[in-house]
Design a protein around this motif. Structure first.
Motif, PDB file in Angstrom:
ATOM      1  N   TYR A 181      -1.550 -16.103   2.512  1.00  0.00           N
ATOM      2  CA  TYR A 181      -2.132 -16.377   3.830  1.00  0.00           C
ATOM      3  C   TYR A 181      -1.419 -15.582   4.919  1.00  0.00           C
ATOM      4  CZ  TYR A 181      -2.924 -19.069   8.147  1.00  0.00           C
ATOM      5  OH  TYR A 181      -3.202 -19.459   9.430  1.00  0.00           O
ATOM      6  N   SER A 182      -0.089 -15.568   4.859  1.00  0.00           N
ATOM      7  CA  SER A 182       0.688 -14.843   5.863  1.00  0.00           C
ATOM      8  C   SER A 182       0.445 -13.342   5.775  1.00  0.00           C
ATOM      9  CB  SER A 182       2.179 -15.142   5.700  1.00  0.00           C
ATOM     10  OG  SER A 182       2.455 -16.498   5.975  1.00  0.00           O
ATOM     11  N   LEU A 183       0.323 -12.824   4.548  1.00  0.00           N
ATOM     12  CA  LEU A 183       0.048 -11.402   4.370  1.00  0.00           C
ATOM     13  C   LEU A 183      -1.300 -11.035   4.994  1.00  0.00           C
ATOM     14  CD1 LEU A 183       0.546  -8.595   3.184  1.00  0.00           C
ATOM     15  CD2 LEU A 183      -0.351  -9.438   0.996  1.00  0.00           C
ATOM     16  N   LEU A 184      -2.320 -11.836   4.724  1.00  0.00           N
ATOM     17  CA  LEU A 184      -3.644 -11.562   5.283  1.00  0.00           C
ATOM     18  C   LEU A 184      -3.639 -11.676   6.801  1.00  0.00           C
ATOM     19  CD1 LEU A 184      -5.924 -13.463   2.721  1.00  0.00           C
ATOM     20  CD2 LEU A 184      -5.484 -11.002   2.862  1.00  0.00           C
ATOM     21  N   THR A 185      -2.881 -12.643   7.315  1.00  0.00           N
ATOM     22  CA  THR A 185      -2.770 -12.805   8.766  1.00  0.00           C
ATOM     23  C   THR A 185      -2.085 -11.600   9.393  1.00  0.00           C
ATOM     24  OG1 THR A 185      -2.650 -15.211   8.523  1.00  0.00           O
ATOM     25  CG2 THR A 185      -1.919 -14.297  10.620  1.00  0.00           C
ATOM     26  N   ALA A 186      -1.024 -11.112   8.758  1.00  0.00           N
ATOM     27  CA  ALA A 186      -0.305  -9.938   9.268  1.00  0.00           C
ATOM     28  C   ALA A 186      -1.200  -8.698   9.249  1.00  0.00           C
ATOM     29  CB  ALA A 186       0.951  -9.694   8.436  1.00  0.00           C
ATOM     30  N   LEU A 187      -1.937  -8.502   8.159  1.00  0.00           N
ATOM     31  CA  LEU A 187      -2.828  -7.341   8.067  1.00  0.00           C
ATOM     32  C   LEU A 187      -3.903  -7.397   9.159  1.00  0.00           C
ATOM     33  CD1 LEU A 187      -3.312  -7.121   4.187  1.00  0.00           C
ATOM     34  CD2 LEU A 187      -1.895  -5.638   5.634  1.00  0.00           C
ATOM     35  N   LYS A 188      -4.433  -8.595   9.402  1.00  0.00           N
ATOM     36  CA  LYS A 188      -5.427  -8.758  10.462  1.00  0.00           C
ATOM     37  C   LYS A 188      -4.816  -8.425  11.822  1.00  0.00           C
ATOM     38  CE  LYS A 188      -8.622 -12.147  12.490  1.00  0.00           C
ATOM     39  NZ  LYS A 188      -9.124 -13.548  12.430  1.00  0.00           N
ATOM     40  N   HIS A 189      -3.587  -8.894  12.046  1.00  0.00           N
ATOM     41  CA  HIS A 189      -2.895  -8.613  13.303  1.00  0.00           C
ATOM     42  C   HIS A 189      -2.677  -7.110  13.496  1.00  0.00           C
ATOM     43  CE1 HIS A 189       0.031  -9.015  16.572  1.00  0.00           C
ATOM     44  NE2 HIS A 189       0.842  -8.235  15.871  1.00  0.00           N
TER      45      HIS A 189
ATOM     46  N   ASP B  81       6.921  -0.991 -10.397  1.00  0.00           N
ATOM     47  CA  ASP B  81       5.463  -1.035 -10.518  1.00  0.00           C
ATOM     48  C   ASP B  81       4.763  -1.362  -9.207  1.00  0.00           C
ATOM     49  OD1 ASP B  81       5.788  -0.504 -13.181  1.00  0.00           O
ATOM     50  OD2 ASP B  81       5.438  -2.561 -13.862  1.00  0.00           O
ATOM     51  N   ILE B  82       5.487  -1.892  -8.229  1.00  0.00           N
ATOM     52  CA  ILE B  82       4.877  -2.264  -6.958  1.00  0.00           C
ATOM     53  C   ILE B  82       5.673  -1.647  -5.801  1.00  0.00           C
ATOM     54  CG2 ILE B  82       3.847  -4.407  -7.780  1.00  0.00           C
ATOM     55  CD1 ILE B  82       6.238  -5.933  -6.646  1.00  0.00           C
ATOM     56  N   ASP B  83       4.991  -1.518  -4.675  1.00  0.00           N
ATOM     57  CA  ASP B  83       5.632  -0.948  -3.485  1.00  0.00           C
ATOM     58  C   ASP B  83       6.192  -2.027  -2.567  1.00  0.00           C
ATOM     59  OD1 ASP B  83       4.854   1.913  -3.950  1.00  0.00           O
ATOM     60  OD2 ASP B  83       2.843   1.049  -3.811  1.00  0.00           O
ATOM     61  N   GLY B  84       5.821  -3.262  -2.831  1.00  0.00           N
ATOM     62  CA  GLY B  84       6.309  -4.345  -1.996  1.00  0.00           C
ATOM     63  C   GLY B  84       5.669  -5.665  -2.378  1.00  0.00           C
ATOM     64  N   ALA B  85       6.096  -6.711  -1.703  1.00  0.00           N
ATOM     65  CA  ALA B  85       5.554  -8.041  -1.991  1.00  0.00           C
ATOM     66  C   ALA B  85       5.759  -8.953  -0.795  1.00  0.00           C
ATOM     67  CB  ALA B  85       6.232  -8.642  -3.218  1.00  0.00           C
ATOM     68  N   TYR B  86       4.798  -9.823  -0.598  1.00  0.00           N
ATOM     69  CA  TYR B  86       4.989 -10.924   0.347  1.00  0.00           C
ATOM     70  C   TYR B  86       5.304 -12.139  -0.519  1.00  0.00           C
ATOM     71  CZ  TYR B  86       4.756 -12.905   5.018  1.00  0.00           C
ATOM     72  OH  TYR B  86       5.104 -13.462   6.233  1.00  0.00           O
ATOM     73  N   VAL B  87       6.536 -12.603  -0.476  1.00  0.00           N
ATOM     74  CA  VAL B  87       6.994 -13.641  -1.385  1.00  0.00           C
ATOM     75  C   VAL B  87       8.111 -14.431  -0.714  1.00  0.00           C
ATOM     76  CG1 VAL B  87       8.760 -12.215  -2.517  1.00  0.00           C
ATOM     77  CG2 VAL B  87       7.597 -14.027  -3.843  1.00  0.00           C
ATOM     78  N   TRP B  88       8.566 -15.473  -1.371  1.00  0.00           N
ATOM     79  CA  TRP B  88       9.587 -16.357  -0.797  1.00  0.00           C
ATOM     80  C   TRP B  88      10.907 -16.234  -1.558  1.00  0.00           C
ATOM     81  CZ3 TRP B  88       4.760 -18.094  -2.514  1.00  0.00           C
ATOM     82  CH2 TRP B  88       4.711 -18.620  -3.811  1.00  0.00           C
ATOM     83  N   ASP B  89      11.944 -16.830  -0.972  1.00  0.00           N
ATOM     84  CA  ASP B  89      13.257 -16.878  -1.612  1.00  0.00           C
ATOM     85  C   ASP B  89      13.210 -17.804  -2.827  1.00  0.00           C
ATOM     86  OD1 ASP B  89      14.737 -15.225   0.175  1.00  0.00           O
ATOM     87  OD2 ASP B  89      14.764 -16.842   1.635  1.00  0.00           O
ATOM     88  N   PRO B  90      13.999 -17.513  -3.880  1.00  0.00           N
ATOM     89  CA  PRO B  90      15.058 -16.504  -3.942  1.00  0.00           C
ATOM     90  C   PRO B  90      14.601 -15.100  -4.367  1.00  0.00           C
ATOM     91  CG  PRO B  90      15.160 -17.872  -5.888  1.00  0.00           C
ATOM     92  CD  PRO B  90      14.082 -18.460  -5.026  1.00  0.00           C
ATOM     93  N   VAL B  91      13.330 -14.949  -4.800  1.00  0.00           N
ATOM     94  CA  VAL B  91      12.856 -13.617  -5.210  1.00  0.00           C
ATOM     95  C   VAL B  91      12.883 -12.650  -4.034  1.00  0.00           C
ATOM     96  CG1 VAL B  91      10.878 -12.307  -6.086  1.00  0.00           C
ATOM     97  CG2 VAL B  91      11.492 -14.493  -7.124  1.00  0.00           C
ATOM     98  N   LEU B  92      12.542 -13.151  -2.847  1.00  0.00           N
ATOM     99  CA  LEU B  92      12.601 -12.300  -1.664  1.00  0.00           C
ATOM    100  C   LEU B  92      13.994 -11.726  -1.472  1.00  0.00           C
ATOM    101  CD1 LEU B  92      11.519 -11.146   1.004  1.00  0.00           C
ATOM    102  CD2 LEU B  92      11.999 -13.375   2.062  1.00  0.00           C
TER     103      LEU B  92
ATOM    104  N   ALA C  33      -7.696 -23.511   7.531  1.00  0.00           N
ATOM    105  CA  ALA C  33      -9.007 -23.560   6.890  1.00  0.00           C
ATOM    106  C   ALA C  33      -9.980 -22.591   7.547  1.00  0.00           C
ATOM    107  CB  ALA C  33      -9.563 -24.984   6.943  1.00  0.00           C
ATOM    108  N   GLN C  34      -9.973 -22.527   8.855  1.00  0.00           N
ATOM    109  CA  GLN C  34     -10.870 -21.604   9.559  1.00  0.00           C
ATOM    110  C   GLN C  34     -10.580 -20.161   9.170  1.00  0.00           C
ATOM    111  OE1 GLN C  34     -13.538 -22.293  11.297  1.00  0.00           O
ATOM    112  NE2 GLN C  34     -13.203 -24.503  11.187  1.00  0.00           N
ATOM    113  N   PHE C  35      -9.314 -19.834   9.043  1.00  0.00           N
ATOM    114  CA  PHE C  35      -8.938 -18.477   8.650  1.00  0.00           C
ATOM    115  C   PHE C  35      -9.394 -18.200   7.218  1.00  0.00           C
ATOM    116  CE2 PHE C  35      -6.098 -15.351   6.745  1.00  0.00           C
ATOM    117  CZ  PHE C  35      -6.125 -14.330   7.694  1.00  0.00           C
ATOM    118  N   LEU C  36      -9.198 -19.160   6.330  1.00  0.00           N
ATOM    119  CA  LEU C  36      -9.574 -18.973   4.934  1.00  0.00           C
ATOM    120  C   LEU C  36     -11.089 -18.829   4.788  1.00  0.00           C
ATOM    121  CD1 LEU C  36      -7.123 -21.458   3.161  1.00  0.00           C
ATOM    122  CD2 LEU C  36      -6.949 -18.971   3.323  1.00  0.00           C
TER     123      LEU C  36
END
Length: 333
Positions: A140-148, A174-185, A302-305
Motif C-alpha cells: 500500500y505504501s509503495l503504491l501511495t509513494a508511486l502515485k505521489h 535478482d531485485i533492484d529494491g524492495a518496500y519491506v519491513w524490519d528486520p529484512v529492511l 479502502a478508498q485507495f485500494l
C-alpha cells in the motif's frame, strides 16, 4: 469456534472430595495466535510465556510472513487472534470477514521503507524490479509513494515476495529494491540498500499505515476474558517500553528475547523499535485510535485500494471492524 476441554479430572470412586475447591473439573480454552516476526514490545511476553499465564489458555503461536496469510487463517478459522497491517486488515473488513481490531500496535514510520540500489530519484524506478508482499502495508505504501511521485506502477516490474524471499532475492542480486519491513529492511540497508522513502514520508503524503491485533468475533464473544487478558498483557509490554526505552538496549533481556523471535540482531533492536510510534493502552481507546481514528484510517485505505483495483468496493462504515471493548476492560483492571 472450537473449545478444547483439557485437564478433566475423572472421579473413579465415589466419596472422593476436593476440600476447598468449588469445582471438580478445570477447563482451559485454546488460543491460537497468528504472529509475524516483527520487532515490537509484545515479543517479550510471547517469549517468556506471560500470555499463557495471563489468559489461562492453552496458547499456540503460529508464525506467518505476511498479513494476507494471517487474514486467510482467520477467515478459515484456523487462528483466533492475528497480527496484521492496516492494508490486509482493510481488505478483510471490506470483504466483511467477521473480525474486530482490538489493539493498534503502532503507526508505522521508519520501520517500513523502499530500499533500492542504483536508484537515486523516483523516476529512475522505471524498468526496475521492485519486490514487496502484495496486499501488505508495504505494498500500500509503495503504491501511495508511486502515485505521489507520478510514477506509473505498470512501468516497474513489481514482484510479490514475502520478506524471507525478498532477503534471498536481494542477496542474489535478482531485485533492484524492495518496500519491506524490519528486520529484512535492516538487512537490505546494511548490504548497500539506500532508502528512497519510508512510511513516515508516505504518511505525510496521505497514506498513513499501522499494524494491529485482530480477533475473530465469534471467538471474542465466547471468550471475552481471554481476549481482555491478551490485550492487557500486550498493553503492559508497551507500557514497559514507553516508560523507559533506554532500558531496552542491545544488552537487555528484552532485546535478546525480541531478537530471538524476530531474527533481528540484538544490536539493532533499539533502533528498530524506534521505527514505530507506539500508543499506550490508554491511548488505544482515544479518538486517534480505536475510539475513532482507526476506523477512519481503514476507510481511507479502502478508498485507495478501490482506486487501485485491489478491492471492488469500500464499505460505507468501518466502525464494525473496530472495538474499544477489550481495551476498556483491560484499563478497568
Amino acid at each position: 469456534m472450537t473449545i478444547a476441554r483439557r485437564n478433566l479430572f475423572t472421579l473413579a470412586m465415589a466419596g472422593i472430595a476436593f476440600a476447598g475447591f468449588g469445582v471438580s473439573a478445570a477447563q482451559a480454552v485454546d488460543l491460537r495466535i497468528g504472529w509475524q516476526p516483527i520487532v515490537e514490545p509484545s515479543r517479550v511476553p510471547q517469549a517468556d510465556g506471560t500470555y499463557d499465564k495471563a489468559t489461562g489458555a492453552t496458547v499456540t503461536w503460529n508464525r506467518f510472513e505476511g498479513g494476507a496469510d494471517v487474514i486467510a487463517a482467520i477467515a478459515s478459522g484456523s487462528i483466533d487472534i492475528g497480527y496484521v497491517g492496516s492494508s490486509p486488515l482493510t481488505v478483510a473488513a471490506s470483504q466483511q470477514i467477521p473480525i474486530a481490531t482490538i489493539f493498534v500496535v503502532g503507526n508505522i514510520a521508519e520501520a517500513e521503507a523502499l530500499a533500492v540500489k542504483g536508484v537515486s530519484k523516483p523516476e529512475e524506478l522505471v524498468g526496475k524490479k521492485i519486490a514487496t508482499p502484495f496486499v501488505s502495508t508495504a505494498h500500500y505504501s509503495l503504491l501511495t509513494a508511486l502515485k505521489h511521485w507520478g510514477v506509473d506502477p505498470g512501468s516497474l516490474e513489481l514482484l510479490n515476495l514475502r520478506p524471507p524471499e525478498i532477503a534471498a532475492a536481494w542477496e542474489r542480486g535478482d531485485i533492484d529494491g524492495a518496500y519491506v519491513w524490519d528486520p529484512v529492511l535492516q538487512q537490505i540497508k546494511s548490504s548497500g540498500g539506500a532508502v528512497l522513502a519510508d512510511s513516515a514520508d508516505v504518511a505525510k503524503w496521505g497514506g498513513p499505515t499501522f499494524d494491529a491485533w485482530i480477533v475473530r468475533k465469534d471467538y471474542a464473544e465466547a471468550n471475552p476474558d481471554v481476549v481482555t487478558a491478551f490485550v492487557k498483557t500486550t498493553g503492559d509490554a508497551y507500557a514497559a517500553y514507553l516508560a523507559d526505552p533506554a532500558a531496552w538496549d542491545a544488552k537487555s533481556d528484552a532485546a535478546k528475547k525480541i531478537a530471538d523471535l524476530s531474527g533481528a540482531d540484538a544490536a539493532d533492536v533499539p533502533l528498530l523499535l524506534k521505527g514505530y510510534v507506539f500508543p499506550s493502552l490508554k491511548d488505544q481507546a482515544g479518538s486517534d485510535f480505536l475510539g475513532g481514528g482507526t476506523a477512519k484510517a481503514i476507510a481511507a485505505t479502502a478508498q485507495f485500494l478501490v482506486e487501485q483495483g485491489r478491492i471492488p468496493a469500500a464499505l460505507p462504515d468501518y466502525n464494525g471492524a473496530v472495538t474499544t471493548k477489550f481495551v476498556e476492560a483491560a484499563l478497568a483492571e
